[in-house]
Scaffold this motif. Structure first.
Motif, PDB file in Angstrom:
ATOM      1  N   MET A   1       0.837  -1.201   0.000  1.00 51.20           N
ATOM      2  CA  MET A   1       0.000   0.000   0.000  1.00 51.20           C
ATOM      3  C   MET A   1       0.869   1.246   0.000  1.00 51.20           C
ATOM      4  O   MET A   1       1.729   1.408   0.839  1.00 51.20           O
ATOM      5  CB  MET A   1      -0.880  -0.009   1.264  1.00 51.20           C
ATOM      6  CG  MET A   1      -2.001   1.009   1.217  1.00 51.20           C
ATOM      7  SD  MET A   1      -2.912   1.057   2.793  1.00 51.20           S
ATOM      8  CE  MET A   1      -1.970   2.299   3.675  1.00 51.20           C
ATOM      9  N   SER A   2       0.682   2.104  -1.021  1.00 53.87           N
ATOM     10  CA  SER A   2       1.496   3.316  -1.041  1.00 53.87           C
ATOM     11  C   SER A   2       0.606   4.552  -0.892  1.00 53.87           C
ATOM     12  O   SER A   2      -0.570   4.540  -1.274  1.00 53.87           O
ATOM     13  CB  SER A   2       2.317   3.408  -2.332  1.00 53.87           C
ATOM     14  OG  SER A   2       1.591   4.097  -3.320  1.00 53.87           O
ATOM     15  N   VAL A   3       1.198   5.574  -0.337  1.00 58.05           N
ATOM     16  CA  VAL A   3       0.457   6.806  -0.059  1.00 58.05           C
ATOM     17  C   VAL A   3       0.817   7.871  -1.092  1.00 58.05           C
ATOM     18  O   VAL A   3       1.985   8.055  -1.426  1.00 58.05           O
ATOM     19  CB  VAL A   3       0.783   7.320   1.361  1.00 58.05           C
ATOM     20  CG1 VAL A   3       0.217   8.710   1.569  1.00 58.05           C
ATOM     21  CG2 VAL A   3       0.241   6.359   2.409  1.00 58.05           C
ATOM     22  N   ASN A   4      -0.185   8.529  -1.628  1.00 57.30           N
ATOM     23  CA  ASN A   4       0.038   9.590  -2.594  1.00 57.30           C
ATOM     24  C   ASN A   4      -0.551  10.886  -2.046  1.00 57.30           C
ATOM     25  O   ASN A   4      -1.702  10.917  -1.645  1.00 57.30           O
ATOM     26  CB  ASN A   4      -0.642   9.224  -3.919  1.00 57.30           C
ATOM     27  CG  ASN A   4      -0.321  10.222  -5.007  1.00 57.30           C
ATOM     28  OD1 ASN A   4       0.749  10.834  -4.985  1.00 57.30           O
ATOM     29  ND2 ASN A   4      -1.237  10.415  -5.931  1.00 57.30           N
ATOM     30  N   LEU A   5       0.257  11.977  -2.005  1.00 55.01           N
ATOM     31  CA  LEU A   5      -0.234  13.250  -1.471  1.00 55.01           C
ATOM     32  C   LEU A   5      -0.524  14.221  -2.612  1.00 55.01           C
ATOM     33  O   LEU A   5       0.372  14.550  -3.382  1.00 55.01           O
ATOM     34  CB  LEU A   5       0.818  13.877  -0.563  1.00 55.01           C
ATOM     35  CG  LEU A   5       0.968  13.317   0.838  1.00 55.01           C
ATOM     36  CD1 LEU A   5       2.008  14.126   1.596  1.00 55.01           C
ATOM     37  CD2 LEU A   5      -0.346  13.356   1.593  1.00 55.01           C
ATOM     38  N   LYS A   6      -1.773  14.651  -2.735  1.00 51.10           N
ATOM     39  CA  LYS A   6      -2.128  15.648  -3.745  1.00 51.10           C
ATOM     40  C   LYS A   6      -2.280  17.005  -3.068  1.00 51.10           C
ATOM     41  O   LYS A   6      -3.313  17.275  -2.457  1.00 51.10           O
ATOM     42  CB  LYS A   6      -3.453  15.268  -4.412  1.00 51.10           C
ATOM     43  CG  LYS A   6      -3.330  14.198  -5.490  1.00 51.10           C
ATOM     44  CD  LYS A   6      -4.699  13.763  -5.971  1.00 51.10           C
ATOM     45  CE  LYS A   6      -5.519  14.902  -6.566  1.00 51.10           C
ATOM     46  NZ  LYS A   6      -6.894  14.465  -6.915  1.00 51.10           N
ATOM     47  N   PRO A   7      -1.268  17.877  -3.164  1.00 51.17           N
ATOM     48  CA  PRO A   7      -1.373  19.164  -2.468  1.00 51.17           C
ATOM     49  C   PRO A   7      -2.507  20.016  -3.041  1.00 51.17           C
ATOM     50  O   PRO A   7      -2.800  19.935  -4.238  1.00 51.17           O
ATOM     51  CB  PRO A   7      -0.020  19.828  -2.705  1.00 51.17           C
ATOM     52  CG  PRO A   7       0.681  19.025  -3.734  1.00 51.17           C
ATOM     53  CD  PRO A   7      -0.007  17.724  -3.902  1.00 51.17           C
TER      54      PRO A   7
END
Lengths: 99, 99, 99, 99, 99, 99, 99
Positions: free
Chosen positions: C1-7
């Protein structure tokens, strides 16, 4: 070799005129707590700030104008031994005309 | 390997010019409480801020200009041993031209 | 499981690059009171703020850019053990290009 | 009887997700003075602020988004035993996507 | 003789609803330092602020709406024994709908 | 000789109405820390502020209106023995109508 | 030789009228903490500030108007022995008309 200062934005370069604190016949005492302005002559004038569309807003003062400005406004610079001030036009209070 | 700094918005990269505090024949004493500016040469210039419609506002200074700026303005950075400053154009006071 | 940050807005996610405080052969001492910037790599870029008509203002930085920013700007977040920063584009000072 | 909260302007209602301060195998110590954000899920979204002509500026987040926000932002409210937060969209830092 | 309050600009007149600090079976203790909002019913609504062209910006709340607002917002007035509040719409956080 | 005050911009001249702090049968004690407004009658109304294009923004109050305003707003002036207040329209909270 | 002051922007030059602090038959005691204004006559009027398109915003006062202004507003200047004030139009509260 001479130095030329081109102020940026709405700034002006001013040579302050020293005013005698003591008038003929007596001593001027500060009567109120209000800020007293200083007098000077404008040596050079910036191109003016830009409005929201990027166009220049014309300056209301020109080279040679004698102006009043708040005593502690601006940034001081020494050019060839002369003490000059760089001020924004909005810090100038009035043009002094002597007839 | 060389480093190139591309300033963002209306920022410029400036290399400060150290000024002698002591002039020939004497010591310069601060005469007023006014802020004294510092001199520097512009190394690179940002693309300019955007106006309310997203269009770029052109910059009034260019690479190679000698400029005056307030002594404590900007952010200092050391690049390959050289002390540089990143400043906003609005912190620049005047362009110095020597003839 | 990877985390993606959309600012959001004009924010960017930056991974800071630790800089050695000590250079080869000696100790770097702070010479002035000026703020020193920090370096980092941009991991993701927001869609940009909206102008007064609701249209997006394009961003001037992109994923992969190495940037300078003020040392205490932004909000820190730890994602999968990595210390990241969420900053506004206006807190970025310059893009660093190495040739 | 159930309660429905319709946030006004660009506000959102967020249910915070408690994060473990202590990770597996050890204690997380604050390494810097920087503000750490908090995570939460958006329960409802306001209609958006109005621009200068009175038109709505669309919101960039939607119901169900997992978001990061500054730890002390917003106003807390207790609805049916659940602790919720009312925040402005500008207080949201990023959307968290887990793949 | 009855008194009618017509709020000016984007203001509203709100009659606060006292909320029990103590819930059934126990005492509610403040868990965080966050500001807790107060509930109230809107009695009358102003015409709305004017945009930059002098046109009215429509109000998003109406008479009879139950709203949440920050506890210390607004100006208190006593009309015929009732404690009312005059608040700006921007101080209102959310509309509460009970189904 | 009578004096007429023409307020400038969006200002109004108001004659405050003294309100009894003590109501029939008892003493009113301040129950909260909230600011309590004062009542007054509008004696004259300025022409209104100008919008960004220099056009007048119409005033929402008129001569003769009974209004509420924050207790410490405005500038006090004594005209022919009467204590009057010069206030900006934005300092007025609501118009009081008695039917 | 006479001196003429041309105020810049929306500024005016005002000659203050000293008001008797003591009225016939008694001493005026300050009844409230509110600021009391001062009276003066306008000697000269600036061209007006510029709006966002660089056009002049017309002034609402003219030479010869008697005006009220906040007691501590403006900058004091002594011209040929007379104490004058340079004020912004926005610091003027009202025009006083005596019939």
């Amino acid at each position: 070799m001479s130095v030329n200062l081109k102020p940026l934005g709405s700034r002006v370069v001013v040579e302050p005129i020293e005013q005698e604190e003591v008038t003929a016949g007596g001593i001027v005492l500060p009567e109120t707590a209000k800020e007293k302005p200083q007098k000077g002559v404008i040596l050079s004038v910036g191109p003016g700030d830009r409005d929201e569309d990027g166009k220049r807003i014309p300056m209301d003062v020109k080279e040679g104008d004698t102006v009043l400005f708040a005593k502690y406004a601006g940034t001081e610079i020494k050019v060839e031994g002369k003490k000059l001030l760089i001020l924004r036009e909005s810090d100038l209070l009035a043009i002094v005309e002597t007839k």
